[in-house]
Scaffold this motif. Structure first.
Motif, PDB file in Angstrom:
ATOM      1  N   GLU A  91     -13.949   8.424  -4.824  1.00 37.57           N
ATOM      2  CA  GLU A  91     -13.011   8.745  -3.662  1.00 37.57           C
ATOM      3  C   GLU A  91     -12.175  10.769  -3.363  1.00 37.57           C
ATOM      4  O   GLU A  91     -12.939  10.920  -2.636  1.00 37.57           O
ATOM      5  CB  GLU A  91     -12.097   7.655  -3.068  1.00 37.57           C
ATOM      6  N   SER A 149      -4.407   9.973   0.631  1.00 39.39           N
ATOM      7  CA  SER A 149      -5.042   9.466   1.312  1.00 39.39           C
ATOM      8  C   SER A 149      -5.886   8.555   0.414  1.00 39.39           C
ATOM      9  O   SER A 149      -6.496   7.116   1.148  1.00 39.39           O
ATOM     10  CB  SER A 149      -5.334  10.561   2.357  1.00 39.39           C
ATOM     11  N   SER A 150      -7.136   9.020  -0.713  1.00 40.16           N
ATOM     12  CA  SER A 150      -8.025   8.478  -1.193  1.00 40.16           C
ATOM     13  C   SER A 150      -6.918   7.040  -1.993  1.00 40.16           C
ATOM     14  O   SER A 150      -7.864   5.839  -1.911  1.00 40.16           O
ATOM     15  CB  SER A 150      -8.050   9.165  -2.450  1.00 40.16           C
ATOM     16  N   SER A 160       0.712  -1.541   0.057  1.00 43.89           N
ATOM     17  CA  SER A 160      -0.323   0.182  -0.192  1.00 43.89           C
ATOM     18  C   SER A 160       0.937   1.039  -0.217  1.00 43.89           C
ATOM     19  O   SER A 160       0.275   2.155   0.417  1.00 43.89           O
ATOM     20  CB  SER A 160      -1.015  -0.031   1.290  1.00 43.89           C
ATOM     21  N   ASN A 182      -6.801   0.912  -2.134  1.00 41.23           N
ATOM     22  CA  ASN A 182      -6.436   0.077  -2.486  1.00 41.23           C
ATOM     23  C   ASN A 182      -6.137   0.371  -3.751  1.00 41.23           C
ATOM     24  O   ASN A 182      -5.717  -0.914  -4.142  1.00 41.23           O
ATOM     25  CB  ASN A 182      -6.298  -1.182  -1.235  1.00 41.23           C
ATOM     26  N   ARG A 236      -4.860   5.105  -1.232  1.00 42.44           N
ATOM     27  CA  ARG A 236      -4.389   4.520   0.265  1.00 42.44           C
ATOM     28  C   ARG A 236      -5.868   3.655   0.637  1.00 42.44           C
ATOM     29  O   ARG A 236      -5.888   2.434   0.935  1.00 42.44           O
ATOM     30  CB  ARG A 236      -3.788   4.825   1.396  1.00 42.44           C
ATOM     31  N   LYS A 237      -7.473   4.556   0.684  1.00 39.71           N
ATOM     32  CA  LYS A 237      -8.201   4.098   0.746  1.00 39.71           C
ATOM     33  C   LYS A 237      -8.932   3.014   0.519  1.00 39.71           C
ATOM     34  O   LYS A 237      -8.995   2.249   0.873  1.00 39.71           O
ATOM     35  CB  LYS A 237      -9.182   4.869   1.379  1.00 39.71           C
TER      36      LYS A 237
END
Length: 896
Positions: free
Chosen positions: A382, A339-340, A64, A345, A342-343
């Protein structure tokens, strides 16, 4: 940019495309490393990724990890497209960030659509609804509408009526379609408008800039709004400074793309922008966000000096320069994308696919393979749902569009760089601090003047008026040589008709104009110039091209609006009818007969002759008659005060009477088209004396004049003329301007202020009172102006009737009395009245001596006959009295 060009470029770039590599997720960043602003953005993105990785590093797995892949596009659309293909196909980029110009964004957005990769662009200009054509395009740029309202608020604060807009000439009509409608609407709301639009090339040459700026110098407008990138603005202001357009009298307003980048501009560029007003986005920050930003700025400046030493050759302000707002926004954008990813994946490898049937192909049949993201749609959704407070303020999207800023900061470029003036918000207006941008906080001023003094180009103390004559000379104010009413406009030459003389200009209209000029918020330099033409010839044939203003007793009319424009009227509107004075003494003297008809008067006379036998009924009838008589007479007297009801426009037209009006006025047209007077019955006069002569002589029965002109005529000839009839609804007098004159709005507002201050009323009173005319009927009275006070002359008809009745009665009495005395003049003989049973008295001797017998012997004198003379006279008077009572004719005593 046409689709055909995109096809060719994509085919050209096919050689660099290849299969996507597996591995960690990548955010592709395209920057301009040739400018300080681009370097700041690149460093801010790197620091954002480092901070994000450090924050989630402890819990992040190897699958990730999000990386930042940076490539230089340098504002070139071809290089941007090449970098986008390389980042997607070779580096496995799941999102692309950057792209300040719309040319770059248009190329890359098409690639992002094919690859299903979100493209986050910082370009402020865009065509309408770009997301419909490029669904994966995400504009991280504030809405233009709110910013244009802030610009319009600045313009309205200083009452500038016309604005020229310089915009970066990009494809798809982005600037025209996206900015101008918003700016035009916002300017109209504050009473201003766009004077002209001047395109500036995205890569301007000195010659192109000189041509664009030269067009602006040739016009009157001196307020310029610049809506370009910071790179184009730097070249623009450098050329404007060389052409002398950064001097006194000019106004420059720049939008966020420039104002937000002032911190990153070099000292030489800032020096050419002295006096510029900037409007840039601003978002309030909480304490934590502010502390984070301050800490980041300190780190950023230290690292920038280390990474780019002596970047602009100005070491004095390195401690205070940067990062500019766009760099802070780029920092937050990387945090939002990372952050999007990672959220959801979004780090799995992309897959290369066969070309879509709609993908571009070469004539040789060679295709371009573009790696397609397997979760691009989820990542796009996202990203648009991200909400947080970052170092640039609130970062969020509303209905797929980047949320507009809460307020705008106003800056004033001045040495050494700029100073903050204050803030503006759509809800609360202007305030001196961001925390006071609310009603409860003490802000909310409607004008920017509240924020304090501004340093203007050329550093003058006076506020620029926003326009100037094209040739730099004073404004020319045209005044007619010959006016119908000289009291309104009069041109006097000192030495006859020598054109070299410097004439004097006087009159009511001139005084009103001078008073209006004193109310202008700036110095207004002008000179009066006389002309010897008619108003219509000057307006309809010349269109006022030779003059800036026409000051005179000019009537406002809809027909003239086709050629020129008018100011706010400075006189009372309306058209009235002037006629000779009609106080008819004969009619008023017999007015008491008019309440009742002739048949009614005959009935009253007849009732009077029955009155002895029906007195009670007559008294009742008399009360009713007197009540109605009084009411009717009062009504008639009031009607007399209002004028003779026979004089109306309808009667004048029906009887074929001639009417008059002023020469060269639009009133003549009104008489023909509205009141339907034949043209051959309309006389036009060239002066107030001509009007008076024609009315008194009977050449015309009435003259139709503007209310202001009628007041002047009656002030001079109040004993001979009067107004009558209704007031016809027409406009008053106003000043004339050429079409599109920037002076119009300011002069109109000044006239309203002069009206409200009472100055125009005082000027009119002074003009009318100069003649001091008092009606003849009031010269001996206490109440001037009342021509209908009641006096003996009003009732001489009634008195004449009384005199006639009294004289007639006396004459009848005298005739009958003289007739009866002549009946007894030949001697008195006994006799009886017809039907009288009494006997006549005894005949008495006038001498009193003879022994006339006594009546019946029952009455005898008490005195002796010796007093014959005295007693005889008494007896004679008694007998005569009795005889006069008993005889048919009156008698007189007969003497010896």
């Amino acid at each position: 940019m046409s689709r055909y060009v995109v096809v060719v470029l994509l085919l050209f770039l096919a050689a660099v495309s290849g299969a996507a590599s597996a591995g960690s997720g990548c955010i592709g960043a395209m920057v301009d490393d040739t400018s300080r602003a681009g370097k700041e953005e690149k460093l801010a993105m790197e620091m954002a990724m480092e901070d994000f990785t450090a924050k989630v590093g402890d819990v992040a797995s190897s699958s990730s990890v999000v990386e930042l892949c940076t490539m230089a596009s340098n504002g070139d659309p071809v290089r941007a497209a090449s970098a986008a293909l390389s980042l997607i196909n070779e580096r496995g980029a799941r999102a692309l960030v950057g792209l300040h110009s719309w040319q770059e964004a248009a190329f890359v957005a098409e690639i992002g659509r094919q690859a299903m990769v979100p493209v986050l662009s910082f370009a402020t200009a865009a065509p309408p609804s770009p997301s419909r054509r490029w669904p994966f395009l995400v504009r991280v740029a504030r809405d233009q509408h709110a910013q244009m309202r802030a610009v319009a608020a600045v313009v309205g604060s200083w009452q500038w009526r016309r604005v020229a807009v310089l915009y970066e000439d990009v494809d798809y009509g982005a600037a025209g379609a996206g900015v101008f409608p918003h700016l035009a609407d916002a300017l109209r709301a504050v009473g201003s408008e766009v004077d002209r639009r001047v395109p500036v090339p995205a890569s301007p040459s000195d010659d192109a800039l000189r041509r664009s700026l030269g067009d602006l110098m040739g016009g009157q407008c001196r307020v310029f709004v610049v809506h370009t990138s910071a790179k184009v603005a730097a070249a623009l202001f450098a050329e404007a400074s060389r052409m002398g357009m950064m001097a006194t009298g000019y106004v420059w307003i720049v939008t966020d793309a420039i104002a937000g980048a002032v911190d990153s501009l070099d000292a030489a560029t800032v020096s050419t922008m002295q006096g510029v007003i900037g409007v840039r986005n601003h978002n309030s920050m909480d304490t934590n966000s502010k502390n984070t930003r301050d800490h980041l700025i300190a780190r950023f400046r230290k690292r920038f000096r280390s990474q780019y030493p002596g970047d602009d050759g100005d070491d004095d302000d390195e401690e205070t320069r940067g990062p500019h707002f766009q760099a802070l926004l780029a920092y937050d954008t990387i945090v939002a994308v990372a952050s999007s990813m990672r959220k959801i994946n979004a780090t799995s490898p992309t897959r290369a696919t066969d070309p879509n049937p709609s993908s571009p192909t070469a004539d040789s049949g060679e295709t371009i393979k573009i790696a397609v993201s397997s979760n691009g749609t989820d990542l796009l959704r996202e990203i648009k749902s991200v909400r947080f407070r970052g170092v640039s303020g609130k970062f969020r999207f509303v209905d797929g569009e980047f949320a507009p800023p809460e307020s705008f900061q106003l800056i004033n470029v001045a040495a050494p760089r700029y100073h903050e003036l204050g803030f503006w918000s759509p809800e609360h207006g202007f305030s001196k601090s961001a925390g006071c941008c609310s009603r409860s906080g003490g802000g909310g001023e409607p004008s920017m003047r509240f924020l304090g003094p501004v340093i203007w180009p050329g550093k003058p103390w006076d506020v620029p008026r926003g326009w100037a004559p094209a040739n730099g000379s004073p404004f020319t104010v045209a005044v007619p040589e010959k006016a119908v009413f000289p009291d309104f406009v009069k041109v006097t030459r000192q030495h006859g008709r020598d054109d070299d003389d410097d004439p004097s200009f006087e009159g009511f209209s001139i005084d009103v104009f001078k008073a209006a000029v004193e109310h202008l918020p700036y110095n207004f330099h002008y000179k009066f110039v006389s002309f010897n033409e008619t108003y219509d010839s000057l307006m309809q044939h010349d269109y006022m091209k030779s003059y800036d203003i026409l000051v005179g007793d000019t009537s406002i009319s809809s027909g003239r609006y086709k050629f020129v424009e008018f100011s706010q009227p400075y006189t009372e509107p309306g058209l009235v009818m002037v006629v000779p004075f009609m106080a008819n003494a004969w009619d008023r003297s017999w007015i008491f007969l008019r309440p009742f008809s002739s048949s009614m008067w005959l009935m009253i006379i007849a009732i009077g002759f029955l009155s002895k036998v029906s007195m009670v009924v007559w008294l009742f009838v008399a009360v009713v008659l007197m009540t109605n008589y009084t009411a009717s007479l009062s009504s008639l007297m009031t009607t007399q005060r209002l004028g003779k009801d026979a004089v109306t426009a309808e009667l004048l037209r029906a009887t074929g009477a001639a009417v008059g009006c002023s020469k060269g006025s639009v009133v003549g047209k009104y008489l023909e088209e509205v009141l339907m007077f034949p043209a051959h019955r309309i006389r036009r006069f060239a002066g107030d004396e001509d009007h008076h002569r024609a009315l008194v002589s009977g050449e015309v029965k009435a003259a139709f004049l503007r209310v202001s002109h009628a007041k002047l005529l009656l002030a001079k000839y109040c004993n001979e003329l009067m107004t009558t009839g209704p007031v016809y609804h027409v406009a008053g007098l106003g000043f004339v301007f050429p079409k599109g004159s920037p002076l119009l709005a300011d002069i109109s507002q000044a006239i309203l202020e002069v009206f409200e201050s009472g100055t125009i009323q005082r000027l009119e009173t002074a003009m009318l009172s100069a003649y001091n005319c008092t009606p003849a009927a009031d010269r001996d009275g206490d109440d001037a102006g009342d021509l209908y006070r009641l006096g003996p002359e009003n009732y001489w008809g009634l008195f004449l009737m009384t005199l006639f009745a009294s004289t007639a009665s006396l004459a009848v009495y005298g005739v009958f009395f003289h007739h009866d005395t002549t009946c007894s003049g030949g001697g008195a003989t006994g006799g009886h009245r017809p039907g009288d049973g009494r006997r006549d008295s005894a005949t008495v001797d006038p001498g009193g001596g003879g022994g006339g017998g006594h009546g019946d012997g029952d009455e005898a004198p008490s005195s002796a006959s010796g007093s014959a003379e005295h007693g005889g006279k008494d007896t004679e008077m008694v007998v005569i009295s009795m005889e006069c009572e008993l005889t048919a004719c009156p008698c007189l005593p007969q003497q010896k």
